[in-house]
Write an enzyme that holds these catalytic residues in place. Structure first.
Site, mmCIF file in Angstrom:
data_model
loop_
_atom_site.group_PDB
_atom_site.id
_atom_site.type_symbol
_atom_site.label_atom_id
_atom_site.label_comp_id
_atom_site.label_asym_id
_atom_site.label_seq_id
_atom_site.Cartn_x
_atom_site.Cartn_y
_atom_site.Cartn_z
ATOM 1 N N LYS A 1 0.721 -1.405 -0.564
ATOM 2 C CA LYS A 1 -0.297 0.429 -0.301
ATOM 3 C C LYS A 1 1.079 1.248 0.189
ATOM 4 C CE LYS A 1 -4.187 0.513 1.990
ATOM 5 N NZ LYS A 1 -5.147 0.916 3.436
HETATM 6 C C1 E4P Z 1 -8.341 1.083 3.948
HETATM 7 O O1 E4P Z 1 -7.758 0.503 2.535
HETATM 8 C C2 E4P Z 1 -7.854 2.402 4.100
HETATM 9 O O2 E4P Z 1 -6.909 2.867 5.028
HETATM 10 C C3 E4P Z 1 -9.342 2.648 5.283
HETATM 11 O O3 E4P Z 1 -10.519 2.002 4.995
HETATM 12 C C4 E4P Z 1 -9.618 3.417 6.249
HETATM 13 O O4 E4P Z 1 -10.652 4.339 6.825
HETATM 14 P P1 E4P Z 1 -11.225 5.582 7.803
HETATM 15 O O5 E4P Z 1 -11.459 6.472 6.863
HETATM 16 O O6 E4P Z 1 -12.019 4.695 8.356
HETATM 17 O O7 E4P Z 1 -9.874 5.558 8.541
#
Ligand code: E4P
Length: 216
Positions: A84
């Protein structure tokens, strides 16, 4: 649509995997910090032992060279690790290098269709538009998904659209209606998807009627 779980909590990952419908896991530094894990590598190994699917592990470097180095270390942990990388200039440069070397990337923190086009051009395997965080500031998060799905379709980009920052079941339903490739769900939302009051009422009645029959 593939279903991922959006958590670093091993108990939640195990429970979701036991439901037999899990295609992968997404983590981010905040989710890992929430669980208090100091040994990220060990956590990733444990997740990979539970789920045989894409496991997103986020880098914390912000320059291309450092991102590439960190990404290679993470990718060497397990064949299912997807790196990521934040949607910044240095991140896109790194995605280009890593994708040319066959390392899968998930470009995260995507908030606009133009950013999504750049991620696809760089060769991202996944792009993660954050719908909930857009909703939080009075923008329509799901409209972004619709735009990206249309644009990727127009040009036949191979990058898959992963709906992230999901807050409730309607995000999931709309993602499926729009043809998103993946939706990553907090454990709470996964549980909400299962639940329907008419299912509970119906089951209660079936069991009561069966009980009455047995006692008659
Ligand atoms: C996943 O890939 C993301 O980092 C995550 O869904 C972010 O979620 P949030 O906006 O609830 O922190």
């Amino acid at each position: 649509m593939r279903i991922f779980i959006d958590t670093a909590n091993l108990k939640e990952i195990k429970e979701a995997a036991d439901m037999g419908l899990l295609d992968g896991v997404t983590t981010n530094p905040s989710l890992v910090a929430k669980e208090g894990y100091k040994d990220f590598k060990d956590l990733l190994i444990k997740i990979c032992e539970i789920v045989d699917g894409d496991i997103s592990a986020e880098v914390v470097s912000t320059t291309c060279n450092e991102i590439v180095k960190e990404a290679k270390e993470l990718a060497s942990i397990h064949k299912n690790i997807v790196i990521k990388i934040p949607l910044i200039k240095e991140g896109l440069k790194a995605v280009k290098i890593l994708s040319s070397e066959g390392i899968k990337t998930n470009v995260t923190l995507c908030f606009s269709p133009s950013q999504a086009v750049l991620a696809a051009k760089a060769g991202a395997y996944l792009v993660s538009p954050f719908v909930g965080r857009l909703d939080d500031i009075s923008h329509n998060g799901m409209e972004l998904i619709s735009q990206i799905v249309t644009i990727y379709g127009n040009y036949g980009f191979n990058t898959q659209v992963l709906v992230a920052s999901v807050r409730h079941p309607l995000h999931f339903v709309e993602a499926a209606m729009m043809g998103a490739d993946v939706c990553t769900l907090p454990f709470k939302v996964l549980e909400q998807l299962v639940k329907h009051p008419l299912t509970d009422i119906g089951l209660k009645k079936f069991l009561e009627d069966w009980d009455k029959l047995k006692k008659s």
